[in-house]
Design an enzyme around this catalytic site. Structure first.
Site, PDB file in Angstrom:
ATOM      1  N   GLU A 291       2.232   2.270   4.410  1.00  0.00           N
ATOM      2  CA  GLU A 291       3.615   1.917   4.756  1.00  0.00           C
ATOM      3  C   GLU A 291       4.632   2.549   3.814  1.00  0.00           C
ATOM      4  OE1 GLU A 291       1.073  -1.432   6.445  1.00  0.00           O
ATOM      5  OE2 GLU A 291       1.167  -0.341   4.544  1.00  0.00           O
TER       6      GLU A 291
ATOM      7  N   MET B 298       6.373  14.641 -18.116  1.00  0.00           N
ATOM      8  CA  MET B 298       7.667  14.201 -18.629  1.00  0.00           C
ATOM      9  C   MET B 298       7.504  13.064 -19.637  1.00  0.00           C
ATOM     10  SD  MET B 298      10.821  15.049 -18.481  1.00  0.00           S
ATOM     11  CE  MET B 298      11.300  15.789 -16.920  1.00  0.00           C
TER      12      MET B 298
ATOM     13  N   LYS C  65       7.549 -12.517  15.834  1.00  0.00           N
ATOM     14  CA  LYS C  65       6.735 -12.014  16.945  1.00  0.00           C
ATOM     15  C   LYS C  65       7.160 -12.623  18.273  1.00  0.00           C
ATOM     16  CE  LYS C  65       1.876 -11.279  18.186  1.00  0.00           C
ATOM     17  NZ  LYS C  65       0.458 -11.488  17.740  1.00  0.00           N
TER      18      LYS C  65
ATOM     19  N   PHE D 291      -0.273 -16.994   7.709  1.00  0.00           N
ATOM     20  CA  PHE D 291      -0.980 -15.750   7.414  1.00  0.00           C
ATOM     21  C   PHE D 291      -0.022 -14.559   7.510  1.00  0.00           C
ATOM     22  CE2 PHE D 291      -3.477 -12.078   9.043  1.00  0.00           C
ATOM     23  CZ  PHE D 291      -4.248 -11.857   7.906  1.00  0.00           C
ATOM     24  N   GLN D 292       0.027 -13.768   6.450  1.00  0.00           N
ATOM     25  CA  GLN D 292       0.872 -12.581   6.344  1.00  0.00           C
ATOM     26  C   GLN D 292       2.361 -12.893   6.511  1.00  0.00           C
ATOM     27  OE1 GLN D 292      -0.740  -9.403   8.863  1.00  0.00           O
ATOM     28  NE2 GLN D 292      -2.094  -8.798   7.185  1.00  0.00           N
TER      29      GLN D 292
END
Length: 566
Positions: A48, A467, A160, A110-111
């Site tokens: 993602e 760096m 959803k 969940f999630q």
């Protein structure tokens, strides 16, 4: 239509043709709707974060809205770094995530994650769609908001059940944007005429305002000596006679000296970032300031301006150009002085004539700049290679230089290059990466292979975090800590595992042929460039120091390298 289908209809109306995403449970209704849609191209990235950074690169390279999509929970949290990156660089982006059904919000389902709470500081605006009938209006407002004023990411979190709910078709209303007249610029013109040493300082706001052409007309007409920020590179074009280059921590000595000597600083589309200004009380100490920007929040934030002017940059440049075309500025002595500094204090990287000598970063980038087509898009990662590109690559347009400026996101370059290639199908796009940055999002090699993108990948490999190593060497008494990457994989074999041809070069006499080979290849190809571990970026200003105290290789022995700087 249900909510998911309505999102796709909104994409059609706003000419959103390409989106970057990764499916999951709560966003699945939108992915189901995509099956029947032939107008929206969905690009499946492999993480993602890659989706968000690819949407970012797409927007930067195309001047269009970037769109990324993910599911709830870890899908949304994985987007956050990429969205923060877009926010810090004011990139127009629409972020759409699924959320658990409305009845489960707040139950630790969940999630489930609190997307609004987590993202408040990294978006221009955010929404949680609570009722299905709100979705059409929110979509229209979000896409408009992301692209107008100071652009930025706008996040829509959609439960959803809202994606599945029936929504009556809403006629799309055409968006009309009124033309903004230029504000009164009489005082600014008077200050410029009164100055003996005026300096033009431009940043990323020029391209964000789609004002590249009007800026160049003004810069040429006024003939003001000019400096640019990291994100302003390319504003003047590669052939500008008055451009002194990038200022700041790794800027040119000519640019930093001009800022130090000027008596008027005309700041346009820039926010006076600390990496550009260095220690504020030592920045342009003799100068009054005119600050012109679209976002009034930047005025007087870091430096008080004599004049702060908010307005449309195209309209402002039109008025300024007309004024100085009618009566040119009388600053010939100042121009000559700046030209002298430009000749002696610009970036110079001599080609090593010894064929068996090791490859040096600056010379490699300069050779790449000479060989690559003028319209090539370079997507950088973050580190020493990023600064060498900023210093030695000659960009003809700001949208050809994609770099993570405000956030400094390692792993930005590869997915950003993917987004840029989708936005510019026939253009050469090159990702220049360091070995550390490349490994941050190396999984996106699979995306390149999946879509057979003709991307060119260059890894400048010094087997360390260059760096960080340089600052530890100079400012932390050479106490190296956790910077060794000598267990890097074989990058050539790694690329070939994804069916991407690759080759490695180690000597100066291999550079031209290596660059020409990857550019000529009809498809994706990787070039692994071995460079010396001890090579540094010069010049450098120590963190917290003044730009007038630049350290270069010749002056390094006199620098106090034992002082630890936080």
């Amino acid at each position: 239509m249900n909510g998911a289908q309505h999102i796709l209809e909104a994409f059609h109306h706003h000419n959103v043709q390409t989106v970057f995403g990764y499916p999951g449970g709560c966003i699945m209704p939108l992915y189901d709707a995509l099956v029947d849609d032939v107008l929206v191209e969905h690009v499946l990235c492999r993480h993602e974060q890659g989706c968000a950074l690819a949407a970012d690169g797409y927007a930067r390279a195309s001047a269009r809205l970037g769109v990324c999509i993910a599911t709830s929970g870890p899908g949304a949290t994985n987007l956050i770094t990429g969205v923060a990156n877009a926010h810090r660089d004011s990139v127009p982006m629409l972020v759409i995530t699924g959320q658990v059904p409305s009845s489960l919000i707040g139950t630790d389902a969940f999630q489930e994650t609190d997307v609004l709470g987590m993202t408040l500081g990294i978006v221009k605006h955010s929404y949680l769609v609570e009722r299905a009938e709100e979705l059409p209006g929110i979509l229209e407002e979000a896409m408009e908001l992301a692209q107008t004023g100071r652009p930025g990411p706008v996040w829509i979190d959609i439960p959803k059940d809202v994606l599945l709910a029936d929504i009556a078709a809403v006629p799309s209303q055409p968006v009309t944007r009124s033309q903004t007249a230029a504000p009164d610029l009489g005082s600014a013109i008077a200050l410029l005429r009164a100055a003996q040493k005026p300096l033009l300082y431009s940043g990323g706001g020029i391209s964000l305002a789609h004002a590249e052409d009007s800026f160049r007309e003004f810069a040429e007409c006024s003939a003001l000596p000019a400096v640019v920020t990291l994100k302003g590179i390319g504003n003047p074009g590669k052939h500008s006679a008055h451009n002194l280059g990038m200022l700041g921590m790794h800027g040119s000595r000519a640019a930093n000296r001009a800022v130090d000597e000027c008596d008027l600083l005309l700041v346009i589309g820039a926010r006076l970032d600390d990496r550009a200004t260095g220690k504020l009380n030592g920045f342009a100490p003799n100068a009054r300031t005119i600050h012109i920007d679209t976002d009034a929040a930047e005025f007087n934030k870091l430096r008080t301006a004599e004049l702060a002017i908010r307005g449309d940059l195209n309209a402002i440049f039109g008025v300024l150009t007309q004024a100085f075309r009618e009566t040119p500025l009388a600053i010939s002595d100042w121009r000559k002085e700046c030209q002298t500094w430009r000749t002696t204090g610009g970036f110079q990287a001599a080609d090593n004539e010894e064929p068996l000598a090791p490859i040096t970063g600056p010379a490699f980038i300069r050779r790449l700049s000479h060989i690559a087509p003028d319209n090539t898009i370079i997507a950088c990662d973050v580190g020493q290679h990023q600064m060498w590109v900023a210093q030695y690559y000659q960009f003809d347009h700001p949208r050809h230089h994609l770099t993570s400026g405000g956030l400094g996101t390692m792993g930005f370059g590869l997915p950003a290059a993917i987004g840029a290639q989708f936005a510019n199908r026939a253009t050469t796009v090159i990702n220049v990466a360091g070995d550390g940055s490349f490994m941050m999002n190396a999984q996106e090699l699979a995306t390149i292979r999946r879509y057979n993108l003709p991307l060119k990948l260059i890894i400048m490999d010094n087997q360390c975090l260059g760096m960080v190593r340089q600052q530890q060497e100079l400012f932390y008494n050479n106490r190296e800590s956790q910077i060794n990457l000598d267990d890097n994989p074989d990058f050539v074999a790694m690329a070939r595992a994804f069916d991407i041809p690759a080759l490695k070069i180690e000597r100066t006499d291999q550079v031209r042929r290596g660059i020409e080979t990857i550019l000529a290849y009809n498809g994706p190809m990787l070039l692994h460039v071995a460079i010396a571990r001890e090579e540094n970026v010069w010049p450098i200003v120590k963190p917290g120091g003044s730009n007038r105290e630049m350290i270069d290789e010749a002056r390094r022995a006199s620098a106090d390298t034992k002082e630890i700087v936080a």
